[in-house]
Design a protein around this motif. Structure first.
Motif, PDB file in Angstrom:
ATOM      1  N   ALA A 148       0.840  -1.200   0.000  1.00  0.00           N
ATOM      2  CA  ALA A 148       0.000   0.000   0.000  1.00  0.00           C
ATOM      3  C   ALA A 148       0.874   1.248   0.000  1.00  0.00           C
ATOM      4  O   ALA A 148       0.595   2.225  -0.703  1.00  0.00           O
ATOM      5  N   GLU A 149       1.947   1.198   0.769  1.00  0.00           N
ATOM      6  CA  GLU A 149       2.878   2.330   0.836  1.00  0.00           C
ATOM      7  C   GLU A 149       3.544   2.539  -0.525  1.00  0.00           C
ATOM      8  O   GLU A 149       3.775   3.674  -0.937  1.00  0.00           O
ATOM      9  N   ARG A 150       3.857   1.440  -1.223  1.00  0.00           N
ATOM     10  CA  ARG A 150       4.473   1.542  -2.541  1.00  0.00           C
ATOM     11  C   ARG A 150       3.532   2.285  -3.496  1.00  0.00           C
ATOM     12  O   ARG A 150       3.960   3.164  -4.242  1.00  0.00           O
ATOM     13  N   THR A 151       2.255   1.962  -3.443  1.00  0.00           N
ATOM     14  CA  THR A 151       1.282   2.632  -4.300  1.00  0.00           C
ATOM     15  C   THR A 151       1.230   4.122  -3.976  1.00  0.00           C
ATOM     16  O   THR A 151       1.237   4.964  -4.884  1.00  0.00           O
ATOM     17  N   GLU A 152       1.206   4.439  -2.688  1.00  0.00           N
ATOM     18  CA  GLU A 152       1.161   5.828  -2.256  1.00  0.00           C
ATOM     19  C   GLU A 152       2.415   6.582  -2.688  1.00  0.00           C
ATOM     20  O   GLU A 152       2.338   7.707  -3.190  1.00  0.00           O
ATOM     21  N   MET A 153       3.577   5.956  -2.510  1.00  0.00           N
ATOM     22  CA  MET A 153       4.838   6.620  -2.882  1.00  0.00           C
ATOM     23  C   MET A 153       4.940   6.786  -4.394  1.00  0.00           C
ATOM     24  O   MET A 153       5.458   7.800  -4.867  1.00  0.00           O
ATOM     25  N   SER A 154       4.450   5.819  -5.133  1.00  0.00           N
ATOM     26  CA  SER A 154       4.466   5.948  -6.592  1.00  0.00           C
ATOM     27  C   SER A 154       3.614   7.141  -7.020  1.00  0.00           C
ATOM     28  O   SER A 154       4.006   7.909  -7.904  1.00  0.00           O
ATOM     29  N   SER A 155       2.479   7.297  -6.365  1.00  0.00           N
ATOM     30  CA  SER A 155       1.608   8.432  -6.653  1.00  0.00           C
ATOM     31  C   SER A 155       2.299   9.745  -6.311  1.00  0.00           C
ATOM     32  O   SER A 155       2.247  10.708  -7.086  1.00  0.00           O
ATOM     33  N   LYS A 156       2.957   9.792  -5.154  1.00  0.00           N
ATOM     34  CA  LYS A 156       3.682  11.000  -4.752  1.00  0.00           C
ATOM     35  C   LYS A 156       4.808  11.310  -5.735  1.00  0.00           C
ATOM     36  O   LYS A 156       5.036  12.467  -6.084  1.00  0.00           O
ATOM     37  N   LYS A 159      11.600   4.687  -2.093  1.00  0.00           N
ATOM     38  CA  LYS A 159      10.912   3.658  -2.870  1.00  0.00           C
ATOM     39  C   LYS A 159      11.839   2.460  -3.106  1.00  0.00           C
ATOM     40  O   LYS A 159      11.409   1.312  -2.994  1.00  0.00           O
TER      41      LYS A 159
END
Length: 105
Positions: A24-32, A78
């Motif tokens: 979930a954090e990976r998805t959030e960081m990719s978005s950021k 990331k």
């Protein structure tokens, strides 16, 4: 032989939970990361599009440098997160294999 016990189950469940959280954090960081890259692109385009006073140029360059710095930080984080996810996935696969071997016995 290895003995299957509640501790193994707890460790396995903890690893699964952490893996889900990191994904979930990976998805959030990719978005950021995408957002910061778009922001940097817009700042570059804005700087190239209009003539600006010297003080505005300095401010835009500082903002662009900050955006690049944040992009690097997010990219580094990331990479660390991806490494941790890989390690957890490997550990998870190993535990699943061990649990399957134990349950087959």
């Amino acid at each position: 032989l290895l003995k299957f016990d509640a501790r193994d189950v707890d460790e396995f469940n903890t690893a699964k939970d952490e893996l889900a959280k990191l994904r979930a954090e990976r998805t959030e960081m990719s978005s950021k990361l995408e957002k910061l890259q778009e922001e940097a692109k817009q700042l570059r385009e804005e700087a190239a599009r209009r003539p600006v006073e010297s003080s505005q140029t300095v401010e835009l360059q500082r903002n662009l440098a900050e955006a690049h710095s944040r992009i690097k930080q997010v990219t580094d984080l990331k990479a660390l997160r991806d490494k941790k996810i890989s390690e957890l996935e490997e550990a998870n696969a190993k535990r699943e294999s061990q649990n399957k071997q134990l349950s087959d016995q």
